[in-house]
Write a protein that holds these residues in place. Sequence first.
Motif, PDB file in Angstrom:
ATOM      1  N   UNK A  99     -13.485  -8.465  -2.506  1.00  0.00           N
ATOM      2  CA  UNK A  99     -13.647  -7.412  -1.783  1.00  0.00           C
ATOM      3  C   UNK A  99     -14.002  -7.524  -0.307  1.00  0.00           C
ATOM      4  N   UNK A 100     -14.636  -8.830  -0.056  1.00  0.00           N
ATOM      5  CA  UNK A 100     -15.419  -8.945   1.285  1.00  0.00           C
ATOM      6  C   UNK A 100     -14.327  -9.694   2.144  1.00  0.00           C
ATOM      7  N   UNK A 101     -13.244 -10.064   1.535  1.00  0.00           N
ATOM      8  CA  UNK A 101     -12.089 -10.706   2.392  1.00  0.00           C
ATOM      9  C   UNK A 101     -11.549  -9.788   3.319  1.00  0.00           C
ATOM     10  N   UNK A 102     -11.357 -10.314   4.577  1.00  0.00           N
ATOM     11  CA  UNK A 102     -10.615  -9.366   5.509  1.00  0.00           C
ATOM     12  C   UNK A 102      -9.358  -9.808   6.286  1.00  0.00           C
ATOM     13  N   UNK A 103      -8.793 -10.972   5.922  1.00  0.00           N
ATOM     14  CA  UNK A 103      -7.582 -11.705   6.651  1.00  0.00           C
ATOM     15  C   UNK A 103      -6.436 -10.697   6.284  1.00  0.00           C
ATOM     16  N   UNK A 104      -5.378 -10.970   7.145  1.00  0.00           N
ATOM     17  CA  UNK A 104      -4.148 -10.154   6.970  1.00  0.00           C
ATOM     18  C   UNK A 104      -3.530 -10.106   5.773  1.00  0.00           C
ATOM     19  N   UNK A 105      -3.428 -11.475   5.129  1.00  0.00           N
ATOM     20  CA  UNK A 105      -2.861 -11.613   3.929  1.00  0.00           C
ATOM     21  C   UNK A 105      -3.351 -10.917   2.554  1.00  0.00           C
ATOM     22  N   UNK A 106      -4.881 -10.653   2.642  1.00  0.00           N
ATOM     23  CA  UNK A 106      -5.436  -9.951   1.764  1.00  0.00           C
ATOM     24  C   UNK A 106      -5.194  -8.539   2.089  1.00  0.00           C
ATOM     25  N   UNK A 107      -5.175  -8.121   3.124  1.00  0.00           N
ATOM     26  CA  UNK A 107      -5.028  -6.596   3.565  1.00  0.00           C
ATOM     27  C   UNK A 107      -3.597  -6.431   3.106  1.00  0.00           C
ATOM     28  N   UNK A 108      -2.506  -7.268   3.352  1.00  0.00           N
ATOM     29  CA  UNK A 108      -1.199  -6.765   2.990  1.00  0.00           C
ATOM     30  C   UNK A 108      -1.038  -6.874   1.319  1.00  0.00           C
ATOM     31  N   UNK A 109      -1.781  -7.751   0.718  1.00  0.00           N
ATOM     32  CA  UNK A 109      -1.754  -7.673  -0.771  1.00  0.00           C
ATOM     33  C   UNK A 109      -2.232  -6.526  -1.234  1.00  0.00           C
ATOM     34  N   UNK A 110      -3.528  -5.906  -0.910  1.00  0.00           N
ATOM     35  CA  UNK A 110      -4.098  -4.770  -1.261  1.00  0.00           C
ATOM     36  C   UNK A 110      -3.118  -3.600  -0.940  1.00  0.00           C
ATOM     37  N   UNK A 111      -2.469  -3.572   0.108  1.00  0.00           N
ATOM     38  CA  UNK A 111      -1.655  -2.503   0.700  1.00  0.00           C
ATOM     39  C   UNK A 111      -0.257  -2.302  -0.203  1.00  0.00           C
ATOM     40  N   UNK A 112      -0.156  -3.256  -0.798  1.00  0.00           N
ATOM     41  CA  UNK A 112       1.175  -3.315  -1.591  1.00  0.00           C
ATOM     42  C   UNK A 112       1.329  -3.651  -2.959  1.00  0.00           C
ATOM     43  N   UNK A 113       0.065  -3.927  -3.575  1.00  0.00           N
ATOM     44  CA  UNK A 113       0.527  -3.921  -5.106  1.00  0.00           C
ATOM     45  C   UNK A 113       0.420  -2.630  -5.772  1.00  0.00           C
ATOM     46  N   UNK A 114       0.891  -2.656  -6.853  1.00  0.00           N
ATOM     47  CA  UNK A 114       1.410  -1.294  -7.556  1.00  0.00           C
ATOM     48  C   UNK A 114       0.769  -1.125  -8.843  1.00  0.00           C
ATOM     49  N   UNK A 115       0.091   0.119  -9.217  1.00  0.00           N
ATOM     50  CA  UNK A 115      -0.262   0.221 -10.497  1.00  0.00           C
ATOM     51  C   UNK A 115       0.882   0.189 -11.827  1.00  0.00           C
ATOM     52  N   UNK A 116       2.118   0.678 -11.447  1.00  0.00           N
ATOM     53  CA  UNK A 116       3.130   0.810 -12.117  1.00  0.00           C
ATOM     54  C   UNK A 116       4.399   0.131 -11.435  1.00  0.00           C
ATOM     55  N   UNK A 117       5.080  -0.674 -12.071  1.00  0.00           N
ATOM     56  CA  UNK A 117       6.404  -1.234 -11.474  1.00  0.00           C
ATOM     57  C   UNK A 117       7.334  -1.223 -12.770  1.00  0.00           C
ATOM     58  N   UNK A 118       8.564  -0.816 -12.355  1.00  0.00           N
ATOM     59  CA  UNK A 118       9.680  -0.533 -13.157  1.00  0.00           C
ATOM     60  C   UNK A 118      10.653  -1.227 -12.636  1.00  0.00           C
ATOM     61  N   UNK A 119      11.480  -1.995 -13.387  1.00  0.00           N
ATOM     62  CA  UNK A 119      12.837  -2.889 -12.858  1.00  0.00           C
ATOM     63  C   UNK A 119      14.063  -2.665 -13.782  1.00  0.00           C
ATOM     64  N   UNK A 120      14.964  -1.901 -13.196  1.00  0.00           N
ATOM     65  CA  UNK A 120      16.067  -1.654 -13.781  1.00  0.00           C
ATOM     66  C   UNK A 120      16.997  -2.816 -13.540  1.00  0.00           C
TER      67      UNK A 120
END
Length: 311
Positions: A41-62
Motif C-alpha cells: 500500500x505504500x508503493x507509489x511507482x507507475x507499475x503499482x498504480x497501473x496494477x491497482x487501476x486494472x485488476x478486477x474482482x470478477x473476470x469472465x473469459x468466453x
Amino acid sequence: MEKIQNKDGGKRLHPEELELIVGFVNNMLLGIYKKSHIRFNGMKNKYVEAYRDNVKHVIGIDEATDYSVIDYYFMTSFCHYEYSTLTLCGDIMQGLNDNGIKNWDQLKNFILPNLEIIELKTSYRQLPSLLDMSKQMYYDDRKVEAPYSTKKQRSDDEPAPLCIVSDDEEEKAEWIAKRIIEVYKTYDESMPSVAIFVGDDVNITNLVELINDQDYLNGIQIYDCSENRTAPNTKAVRVFRISEVKGMEFEVVFFYDIDTALSGCSSDIMRRYLYVGASRATTHLAATFTKEKGNEDVIKYFDRTTDNWKI
C-alpha cells in the motif's frame, strides 16, 4: 522462441513477450501484497498504480479454448489481489487455432492449480441426429466419449446432415436453393433462421447472385451479412464468413465449400470447424465440398444415402 526473438530484427516486442513481461510484473506485485500489505500500500511507482487501476474482482473469459497458456498467464495476473473470481467458458473441441490450450489440465498444471472443472452435460438445443454427429466428431478428435447428451426425443423423420461434392458452382447453388425450400416447407412456409458460412476468400456478392438466380426460391432472398451487415427483412438467408460464426445460433446451417474455405488446414482443424458449425445449428446442417479426395475424414459424418430433406 528464436522466431519470436528475430521478428522485426528484435526491435519490437512480440505480443507474447509483452504478455510475459506484464504477467511477471503483476505477479511480482501480487507476491509483495501477500507478504506485506503495508509495503504494498505504500508503493507509489507507475507499475503499482497501473496494477491497482486494472485488476478486477470478477473476470469472465468466453471461448476459453482459443487462448494459449501464455495468454492465461497474462490474463489471470489481472485478478484482484484482495479477492477475485475467474470463470472460463468453452468447449475444448471448439479450439480453432494451433496456439490454444489442448485440455484443461494445461491450466491446472501451470496457471490455475485450483481450477474447478464443471461439465455441462445436457444439450437443450440440437436435435439428437445433430448431437450424434457432434459426439462422433468429439470421439474422433479426443479419443474419449463426449460427456453430453440430450433430453429431446428422437424422431424417425429427423433431417440428416447432408452434403454434396461437386466442382460445378451452378449445381451447388441449385442444391442449396432446393434444400432451403425444403426447410421452408417443413416449417409450414414460415422462414426459420438460415445461415450460409463461407470462406474468407469467397466473393460473397457472386455467390449471393448465383443462389438468388435459382428459380426455386419463390421470393426468399440471400443477403451478405458479413462484417456486421444486416438483412432488410426476416424472410431471408444470411451469409457470413466462417471466421465470424462463433457465438451465432441458427436453425439451419450450410457450409459452402468447407474444404476450400479451410484450404491448407488439417482434417483435424476442418473437423473442429464442422463441429462448431454443427453446434450453431438446431435442426438442419448441410455442406458442399469441391472434391472428395483428401476430405474423406470429414465427409464421412454426412448421410450420403439421400440428397434431400424429405418433406
